[in-house]
Design an enzyme around this catalytic site. Structure first.
Site, short mmCIF file in Angstrom:
data_model
loop_
_atom_site.label_atom_id
_atom_site.label_comp_id
_atom_site.label_asym_id
_atom_site.label_seq_id
_atom_site.Cartn_x
_atom_site.Cartn_y
_atom_site.Cartn_z
N ARG A 198 -0.64 12.08 -4.85
CA ARG A 198 -0.37 10.44 -4.39
C ARG A 198 -0.90 9.88 -5.79
O ARG A 198 -0.09 8.81 -5.99
CB ARG A 198 -1.34 10.23 -3.27
CG ARG A 198 -1.06 8.80 -2.91
CD ARG A 198 -1.85 8.54 -1.57
NE ARG A 198 -3.26 8.53 -1.87
CZ ARG A 198 -4.30 8.51 -0.69
NH1 ARG A 198 -3.87 8.26 0.27
NH2 ARG A 198 -5.43 8.42 -1.01
N LYS A 220 -1.61 3.12 -4.71
CA LYS A 220 -3.17 3.09 -4.74
C LYS A 220 -3.40 2.50 -5.84
O LYS A 220 -3.93 3.11 -6.94
CB LYS A 220 -3.86 4.17 -4.10
CG LYS A 220 -5.41 4.11 -3.73
CD LYS A 220 -5.64 5.28 -3.04
CE LYS A 220 -7.30 5.13 -2.80
NZ LYS A 220 -7.64 4.08 -1.88
N GLU A 265 -2.95 -1.57 8.77
CA GLU A 265 -4.10 -0.53 8.59
C GLU A 265 -5.31 -1.60 8.35
O GLU A 265 -5.42 -2.86 8.64
CB GLU A 265 -3.87 0.06 7.12
CG GLU A 265 -3.61 -0.68 6.12
CD GLU A 265 -3.34 0.22 4.91
OE1 GLU A 265 -3.73 1.42 4.61
OE2 GLU A 265 -2.77 -0.17 3.80
N1 PMP Z 1 -5.69 2.65 3.71
C1 PMP Z 1 -6.23 1.84 2.53
C2 PMP Z 1 -5.92 0.41 2.13
C3 PMP Z 1 -7.17 2.62 1.93
O1 PMP Z 1 -7.56 2.29 0.52
C4 PMP Z 1 -7.43 3.99 2.21
C5 PMP Z 1 -8.22 4.81 1.38
N2 PMP Z 1 -9.76 4.48 1.23
C6 PMP Z 1 -6.89 4.43 3.40
C7 PMP Z 1 -5.87 3.67 3.90
C8 PMP Z 1 -7.21 5.81 3.74
O2 PMP Z 1 -6.59 6.82 2.76
P1 PMP Z 1 -7.10 8.42 2.75
O3 PMP Z 1 -7.33 8.96 4.05
O4 PMP Z 1 -6.32 8.89 1.83
O5 PMP Z 1 -8.52 8.14 2.00
#
Ligand code: PMP
Length: 286
Positions: free
Chosen positions: A50, A149, A182
């Site tokens: 990622r 990200k 989200e």
């Molecule tokens: N959405 C956002 C905006 C995030 O920053 C994150 C990670 N902190 C997540 C979802 C969750 O992703 P992950 O499970 O890969 O940490």
């Protein structure tokens, strides 16, 4: 504590970036947050993939191979004697000048911090947490894909400020169509009539690695799992709601905008998934 920066392990206080770095000036860069359990990097491949996908999207070439990057995480963990940690892996555009042109930056800066993190108090893990629905809309995929990200988290930070102002720890963000996307740092799931539902990537989300693990575990538990559009009204009709994220892991939501979800307690499906997640981590074959 040692921090890994551009190939060197240095003391925390000596880990510095230039004020001319476009990461500092413009939030121009990408990052990952990764957990380490029992000496092993959780979902290492998925996180590294990622990171490189995010970098590619913003046309940033990471000056290390994926394998080198993984090795450097372990090197930092060893230097700090850590078996359980939270890793922050950051790649900035590098030192440039005061204009926007990213291609005039010298070379990306890469650093790795390995530290401890506790997202929410234990009480919230035991009894569920209250969240709000933010007025701040999640950045449109046409503006900057939430699947990237990037170091530019102001959109999420503005929603987080709303949550803090409302006296809760997290905020749910809608997309421009008014659908649930989200949270500021977590993905969201609801449970309705036994079906586990989470917004699809098209809702404009970061495709969470924890989300992926939970989807897989739900399948293994024989639960019906759907990636499906979720509207605010669906939240209130749900019997359960929970969030997933690397830092947060899995946590139940029992109140949204002051309204209880289901009976206001951590639901059975959430408990099952929480336990399956804990067990998956303990087993360590990931
Ligand atoms: N959405 C956002 C905006 C995030 O920053 C994150 C990670 N902190 C997540 C979802 C969750 O992703 P992950 O499970 O890969 O940490």
């Amino acid at each position: 504590m040692k921090v890994w920066i551009n190939g060197k392990l240095v003391d925390k206080r000596s880990a510095k970036l230039s004020v001319w770095d476009h990461g500092t000036l413009y939030g121009d860069g990408v990052f990952e947050g990764i957990r380490v359990y029992n000496g092993k990097v959780f979902q290492a491949q998925a996180h590294i993939d990622r990171l490189y996908d995010s970098a590619k999207h913003i046309r940033l070439a990471i000056p290390y191979t994926k394998q080198e990057m993984t090795d450097c995480i372990y090197e930092t963990l060893r230097a700090n004697g850590q078996a359980d940690a939270y890793v922050r892996l950051v790649v900035t555009r590098g030192e440039g000048y005061l204009g926007l042109n990213p291609f005039l930056c010298l070379r990306p800066n890469v650093f790795i911090i390995t530290d401890q993190i506790k997202m929410y108090p234990q009480e919230m893990y035991d009894n569920g947490m209250a969240v709000i629905i933010a007025k701040t809309v999640r950045t449109s995929p046409q503006s900057l894909s939430p699947a990237v990200k990037s170091l530019n988290y102001l959109n999420n930070i503005m929603a987080k400020i709303e949550a803090i102002d409302a006296g809760v720890a997290e905020a749910i963000m809608l997309n421009e169509a008014g659908q649930i996307a989200e949270c500021t740092g977590d993905n969201i799931f609801i449970v309705r009539d036994g079906v586990v539902i989470t917004p699809p990537p098209e809702a404009g989300i970061l495709i969470g690695i924890t989300r992926g693990v939970v989807i897989k575990l739900a399948g293994k538990l024989g639960l019906t799992m759907k990636e499906q559009t979720v509207w605010p009204k669906d939240l209130y009709q749900a019997q359960e709601c929970f969030l997933t994220g690397t830092a947060a892991e899995v946590i139940a939501v029992t109140k949204i905008n002051d309204k209880p979800i289901g009976d206001g307690r951590v639901g059975g499906v959430t408990r099952k998934l929480l336990e399956a997640f804990r067990q998956y981590i303990r087993q360590g074959n990931w």
